[in-house]
Design a protein around this motif. Structure first.
Motif, PDB file in Angstrom:
ATOM      1  N   SER A   1       0.943  -1.112   0.019  1.00 16.75           N
ATOM      2  CA  SER A   1      -0.059   0.223   0.044  1.00 16.75           C
ATOM      3  C   SER A   1       1.180   1.285  -0.055  1.00 16.75           C
ATOM      4  O   SER A   1       2.128   1.122   0.523  1.00 16.75           O
ATOM      5  CB  SER A   1      -0.858  -0.096   1.323  1.00 16.75           C
ATOM      6  OG  SER A   1      -1.604   1.341   1.270  1.00 16.75           O
TER       7      SER A   1
ATOM      8  N   ALA B   1       5.092   4.564   3.354  1.00  7.06           N
ATOM      9  CA  ALA B   1       4.952   4.847   1.901  1.00  7.06           C
ATOM     10  C   ALA B   1       6.107   5.243   1.088  1.00  7.06           C
ATOM     11  O   ALA B   1       6.679   5.095   0.058  1.00  7.06           O
ATOM     12  CB  ALA B   1       3.810   5.643   1.541  1.00  7.06           C
TER      13      ALA B   1
ATOM     14  N   THR C   1      -3.278   4.696  -4.028  1.00  8.51           N
ATOM     15  CA  THR C   1      -2.380   3.685  -4.052  1.00  8.51           C
ATOM     16  C   THR C   1      -2.115   3.331  -5.565  1.00  8.51           C
ATOM     17  O   THR C   1      -0.840   3.153  -5.926  1.00  8.51           O
ATOM     18  CB  THR C   1      -2.679   2.455  -2.994  1.00  8.51           C
ATOM     19  OG1 THR C   1      -2.342   2.783  -1.668  1.00  8.51           O
ATOM     20  CG2 THR C   1      -1.909   1.299  -3.667  1.00  8.51           C
TER      21      THR C   1
END
Ligand code: SF4
Length: 358
Positions: A121, A136, A173
């Motif tokens: 993700s 991320a 995403t």
């Protein structure tokens, strides 16, 4: 085709049901000793017609380079060394960022030509909830480092179908994945299996599994976005820029022989399937011989996962004409160029379609 299962992780994701133990250098060395012995003892089972090598896990990128090299030398000595058509290593983004560009360059020097990064993700809240090691920004950095090191075939894994994943976050995403222009994207629907932490959370009422409707909707978003971005949806869970479809995994779907080494690794050779027990180092092997019926069921199940499906004479020999005709009338199966396949808009319910055939 060779698979090596690296049974170590540095942290455990809440949804994971793979066999893996907490990484330690000493255990990794013992694991490599055992795998090298196993390679030498079972080298006659390695079939090089599809010459691929895949280090999965667990987290293959936790292995020190020297340990990885020892396994490659064992493969070389067994007569099945590189270069490989496809040599994949699965990596955690954090390992790549921590160890840097020289680490990835060294992997390339060892012959690795495909890196598969477990991104899952690009949402920090979700990554934290999953207990992933990275965030991320580190995933994006891992891809940048891999590119700087010269990796030309990059794959990332993503997860959808969580009740706490909104469509907006999922779209975001996918946008971020597409922006990275990686060659390959694997997307898996979350399933709660075995005795992972998430299964306990479901039992304790701390997590509710996503509805079929939500999963189907997010799968639809996935198919649309990646098609718009030019990815070929060549298998239910896999997308590739043209020419970058996975060769090793493609072999599994075509029932090509493979030899798996390490705890919990599976092997297959035509009519024989075997698997190592999920025990660190003292694993034992169990074998079964597949019946003709088992082989037929597997052939159908695996072939229909791919967009090119199965050749018509094979399916017509294995299934009733009535079942095939009915599915064609429903639009759940199509016939073109002498092959049957499941149309993309029915991929999500492919299990049900396959059940009607077998
Ligand atoms: S999902 Fe991968 S990284 Fe996470 S615990 Fe399982 S094997 Fe380890």
């Amino acid at each position: 085709m060779i698979y090596i299962h690296v049974p170590f992780c540095k942290r455990f994701c809440i949804y994971c049901d793979f066999f893996s133990e907490l990484y330690s250098e000493e255990e990794a060395e013992r694991f490599a000793d055992r795998v090298c012995e196993e390679i030498s003892a079972r080298s006659n089972e390695i079939d090089d017609r599809v010459k691929t090598l895949y280090f999965g896990g667990g987290t293959a990128s936790v292995l020190p380079l020297t340990t990885l090299s020892r396994i490659l030398i064992a493969l070389d000595k067994s007569g099945h060394g590189g270069p490989y058509t496809e040599f994949t290593i699965e990596a955690n983004p954090e390992d790549i960022v921590e160890r840097g560009v020289n680490y990835v360059r060294s992997l390339c020097a060892l012959g690795m030509n495909r890196l598969s990064i477990g991104v899952q993700s690009f949402d920090d809240n979700l990554l934290g909830w999953m207990n992933r090691r990275h965030n991320a920004a580190r995933a994006v950095e891992a891809v940048r480092i891999a590119r700087e090191a010269g990796v030309k075939n990059l794959s990332i894994d993503l997860i959808f179908g969580l009740s706490n994943l909104s469509d907006e976050v999922w779209e975001d995403t996918l946008d971020k994945a597409v922006a990275l222009r990686v060659e390959h994207i694997s997307c898996y629907q979350l399933t709660v299996e075995g005795d992972c932490a998430l299964a306990g959370m479901v039992r304790d009422g701390l997590y509710e599994e996503a509805s079929d409707e939500l999963c189907a909707r997010q799968y639809g978003i996935l198919c649309r976005k990646l098609a718009e971005a030019g990815y070929h949806h060549y298998e239910i869970s896999n997308f590739a820029l043209p020419g970058f479809e996975a060769i090793h995994n493609g072999g599994y779907w075509q029932r090509i022989s493979y030899a798996g080494f390490g705890p919990s690794a599976h092997s297959f050779s035509g009519k024989r399937r075997s698997w190592n027990s999920p025990v660190l180092n003292d694993y034992v092997r169990t074998e079964e011989t597949l019946s003709d019926e088992d082989c037929a069921v597997e052939t159908i199940m695996l072939a229909l996962r791919r967009d090119i499906g199965i050749d018509a004479p094979t399916l017509e020999k294995l299934c009733s004409k009535e079942a095939i005709d009915k599915l064609i009338a429903e639009g759940a199966l199509r016939k073109a160029d002498g092959r049957y396949s499941i149309p993309e808009d029915h991929f999500f319910v492919s299990d049900q379609i396959i059940r009607k055939l077998i």
